[in-house]
Design a protein around this motif. Structure first.
Motif: not given
Length: 600
Positions: A530-547, A555-563
Motif C-alpha cells: 500500500t505504501s508503494a501505491v500511495a507514494m508512487l501515485y499508482l492507479s488502476g492496477g493490482n499490487v502484491e508483495v512478491k518477497e 513489490v510487484s504492480y500490474t497495470f490495467s494493460d497487463g504491464s
C-alpha cells in the motif's frame, strides 16, 4: 577547392615558425659558407609544399604550432561531432570513462543534463563553409595572375632567345659531365640559365674573354646544383602562398644565398686571386634586363652590392666552421621537416581527441541553453511569475497559461498555487537539441513526491542569447501505465529519500501515527504494497508483495494493460517519544513506528 585552401593555410601557419627559426639560425652561419644558408631555405620551401610530414621525437616544431594548424580542420568539422546527449543536473557529471548507462545515472540522483549541439553544429559548419568559399575565391584570384605572368614571361624570353647562336666549343672548357649548351644572344644584357628539363646557358653578346670564363663557370655551377629548377619551383610555391609576406621574404633571401654560394664555389674552384676580376664582372653585368620580366634568373640581378662585398671578403672556410654548418643543417632539417609525435598514436585515439575538441566547440552554446533552462526552472519553483514572463519567448501565449494570473493592472504576474508545489532547486533538466525537459518534484505534507514534467523550447535570439517557449506540463498524479511510470521516474531523485529529507518525512508521519491522528491518510505507509501505491501515485492496477524480509520487500504492480513493474521497498523504523499530555495520562511513553518507502 575550399579544403585545398584550408590545407594551404595550415601549411602557411607552420611555415611562419619555420621561417623565423631559419632567420635565427642564419645568425650563427655568418662566417660559414653560404651554401648552408641556402640549404636552410630549401627546408622552409619543402615544408610549404608538403601537407603531411613524419612525426619525430627530435622535431623542433612546437606542438602549439601544429595545434594551431589543426584548428582549421577541427572547427571545420565541428558539425560532425557531438549529437549524442549526456545527462547533467547542475553540471557535476562523471568522467566519460566511468559513465554509467543513462538510466542508472538518473535513477541514482546524479546531476546530469542532456547535451546536444546540433544548433552549434549548423552554425559552425555554415561559418567555415562560407569562409572557405570566400577565402578560396580570393586565393585563386591572387594566385592565377602570378602564375599567368610567370608563364607569359617565360614565353617572352623563349621568343627573344629564338635567334641565339651557339657558342663554339673551343671558346670554353666543358667539364666532365656538363651537358648544358651555351648560346650568345644580342637580345639580352646579362647571363642566365634557361630551361627546366634541358638547361641552356645564355650570354649577352660582346662579353670580354676574362668575364666570359667567370660567368660561364658561375652558370655551370647553377646547372650542376639544379638551381634553375629549384628557383622555378620556389617561385611557384610563392605563387601558392602569395598572401604570406614572409614567404616572399624567404624567396628573396633564398635567391641571395643561392647566388652568394655560387659565387663562393667559383672562387673555390678558380682560386681566391680572381676576387677582384670576378667582382668587376658582377658589376659590369649588374643590370636589370626588363625584357626578362621580374623573374630573377639573371647572373647580375641578385643584390649585387652584398654579393661583391661577400666576394671581396671571401676566405676558405676552416674545417671546424664547415663541419659546424653541416651538422647544423642536418639538425635543422630533422627538426623542421617533422612534427612532434602525438601522445595518442592510434587512429582511434586521434578520432577520440577530435571528438573531444568538437564537444568543446559546442560547450559554450550548451552552457547558454543550460543557464536559461535553470533560470526558468528556478523561477517556476519559486512561483516567480515576473521572471518567467521576462524569460518567455512568446509572452502572449505565456499569459494564456492557466497557472498565470495578471495582477497590479497587468504590471505583475502571479504564478502557481500553494500545494503541492516543487521545492526550490529540486528539479532535473534534460537538454537535447533546442528542446529541454524539466522535471519538478512537487511535495506536500505526505512523504510522497508528485513528478511534473515540463517540455520547453529554447529559442535562440539574434544576439546569441536564449528565451524559453513553454510547450506543455504533465503532472503524473495518477500513473496508470508502465510508460507513464518510466516517464515520471526516469530522472533525478523523484521518489527516493536520503538523509535529512528522509528523516523529516518519516518522523513526521510516524509521529502522527503514534498519536492516532489521520490514520486513513498515513496508515498505507505501514505496509510495503500500500505504501508503494500511495507514494508512487499508482492507479488502476493490482499490487502484491512478491518477497518480504526483515527490513526489505519486493513489490510487484500490474497495470490495467497487463504491464508489470517491480519496486524494491525498505522499512524505516522510527522511535517516537510522546509527552505526558500526548500519552493519555502516562508520564511518558515510547512507540516504535515502522514505515515502508521505495528504495533504489
Amino acid at each position: 577547392m575550399e579544403r585545398l585552401f584550408f590545407i594551404v593555410i595550415k601549411m602557411s601557419i607552420v611555415s611562419l615558425y619555420c621561417i623565423g627559426f631559419v632567420l635565427f639560425v642564419r645568425l650563427f652561419l655568418k662566417k660559414a659558407p653560404k651554401i648552408y644558408s641556402y640549404l636552410l631555405w630549401m627546408i622552409v620551401f619543402i615544408r610549404l609544399i608538403c601537407p603531411v610530414v613524419l612525426e619525430s621525437p627530435v622535431s623542433l616544431v612546437p606542438s602549439a604550432v601544429t595545434g594551431m594548424e589543426r584548428t582549421f580542420y577541427t572547427e571545420q568539422q565541428a558539425g560532425l561531432g557531438n549529437r549524442e546527449g549526456q545527462a547533467d543536473f547542475g553540471g557535476q557529471g562523471p568522467e566519460k570513462e566511468n559513465a554509467l548507462p543513462y538510466e542508472e545515472q538518473v535513477l541514482k540522483g546524479k546531476d546530469y543534463a542532456k547535451k546536444g549541439s546540433d544548433t552549434n553544429t549548423n552554425l559552425s559548419l555554415g561559418k567555415w563553409e562560407a569562409l572557405g568559399r570566400i577565402g578560396a575565391g580570393i586565393w585563386i584570384l591572387g594566385m592565377l595572375p602570378l602564375i599567368g605572368y610567370f608563364g607569359w614571361s617565360l614565353i617572352g624570353i623563349k621568343r627573344k632567345l629564338a635567334e641565339a647562336k651557339k657558342l663554339s666549343e673551343a671558346l670554353h672548357e666543358r667539364r666532365k659531365g656538363e651537358c648544358a649548351s651555351i648560346y650568345v644572344s644580342e637580345q639580352i644584357k646579362t647571363a642566365f640559365v634557361f630551361g627546366f628539363m634541358k638547361p641552356e646557358i645564355y650570354l649577352p653578346k660582346g662579353m670580354k674573354q676574362e668575364e666570359l670564363e667567370y660567368v660561364i663557370r658561375h652558370e655551370q655551377i647553377h646547372v650542376r646544383r639544379w638551381d634553375y629548377r629549384i628557383r622555378i619551383m620556389a617561385f611557384l610555391i610563392v605563387c601558392i602562398h602569395w598572401f604570406n609576406p614572409f614567404v616572399w621574404l624567404s624567396y628573396l633571401l633564398m635567391g641571395r644565398d643561392m647566388e652568394m654560394s655560387c659565387d663562393e664555389r667559383v672562387l673555390k674552384e678558380m682560386g681566391p686571386e680572381i676576387k677582384k676580376a670576378y667582382s668587376n664582372s658582377l658589376l659590369s653585368l649588374a643590370v636589370c634586363d626588363k625584357s626578362l620580366g621580374k623573374i630573377p634568373i639573371a647572373f647580375g640581378e641578385q643584390d649585387i652590392r652584398n654579393r661583391i662585398l661577400n666576394v671581396l671578403s671571401y676566405k676558405k672556410a676552416k674545417t671546424g666552421i664547415t663541419l659546424f654548418g653541416m651538422i647544423l643543417c642536418v639538425a635543422v632539417a630533422a627538426g623542421l621537416l617533422t612534427n612532434q609525435r602525438d601522445k595518442k598514436e592510434t587512429v582511434e585515439a586521434i578520432a577520440e581527441e577530435d571528438k573531444k575538441d568538437t564537444m568543446e566547440a559546442g560547450e559554450e552554446e550548451h552552457q547558454q541553453k543550460e543557464a536559461v533552462a535553470k533560470k526558468w526552472a528556478e523561477a517556476f519553483s519559486l512561483r516567480n511569475g515576473n521572471e518567467l514572463y521576462n524569460l518567455s519567448w512568446d509572452k502572449e501565449a505565456f499569459l494564456q497559461w492557466e497557472l498565470v494570473e495578471s495582477v497590479n493592472n497587468g504590471k505583475e504576474y502571479s504564478f502557481g498555487w500553494s500545494s503541492p508545489w516543487p521545492w526550490s532547486e529540486d528539479y532535473g533538466i534534460v537538454i537535447k537539441d533546442d528542446m529541454a525537459d524539466i522535471y519538478y518534484y512537487a511535495v506536500t505534507s505526505k512523504p510522497s513526491v508528485n513528478v511534473w514534467k515540463e517540455a520547453v523550447e529554447l529559442v535562440r535570439q539574434e544576439d546569441g542569447s536564449y528565451l524559453v517557449n513553454h510547450q506543455e506540463l504533465n503532472m503524473y498524479d495518477e500513473i496508470k501505465t508502465k510508460e507513464e511510470f518510466e516517464q515520471a521516474y526516469s530522472v533525478g531523485e523523484s521518489y527516493l529519500y536520503y538523509g535529512e529529507e528522509q528523516q523529516f518525512f518519516t518522523e513526521g508521519v510516524a509521529y502522527q501515527l503514534a498519536l492516532g491522528n489521520q490514520q486513513e491518510m498515513y496508515s498505507p505507509y505501514l505496509e510495503p504494497d500500500t505504501s508503494a501505491v500511495a507514494m508512487l501515485y499508482l492507479s488502476g492496477g493490482n499490487v502484491e508483495v512478491k518477497e518480504k524480509k526483515e527490513k526489505e520487500a519486493l513489490v510487484s504492480y500490474t497495470f490495467s494493460d497487463g504491464s508489470v513493474i517491480e519496486i524494491p521497498m525498505y522499512q524505516i523504523q522510527n522511535l517516537v517519544q510522546l509527552a505526558e499530555e500526548e500519552s493519555n495520562g502516562e508520564e511518558q511513553s515510547s512507540r516504535m513506528i515502522s514505515l515502508w518507502v521505495p528504495w533504489k
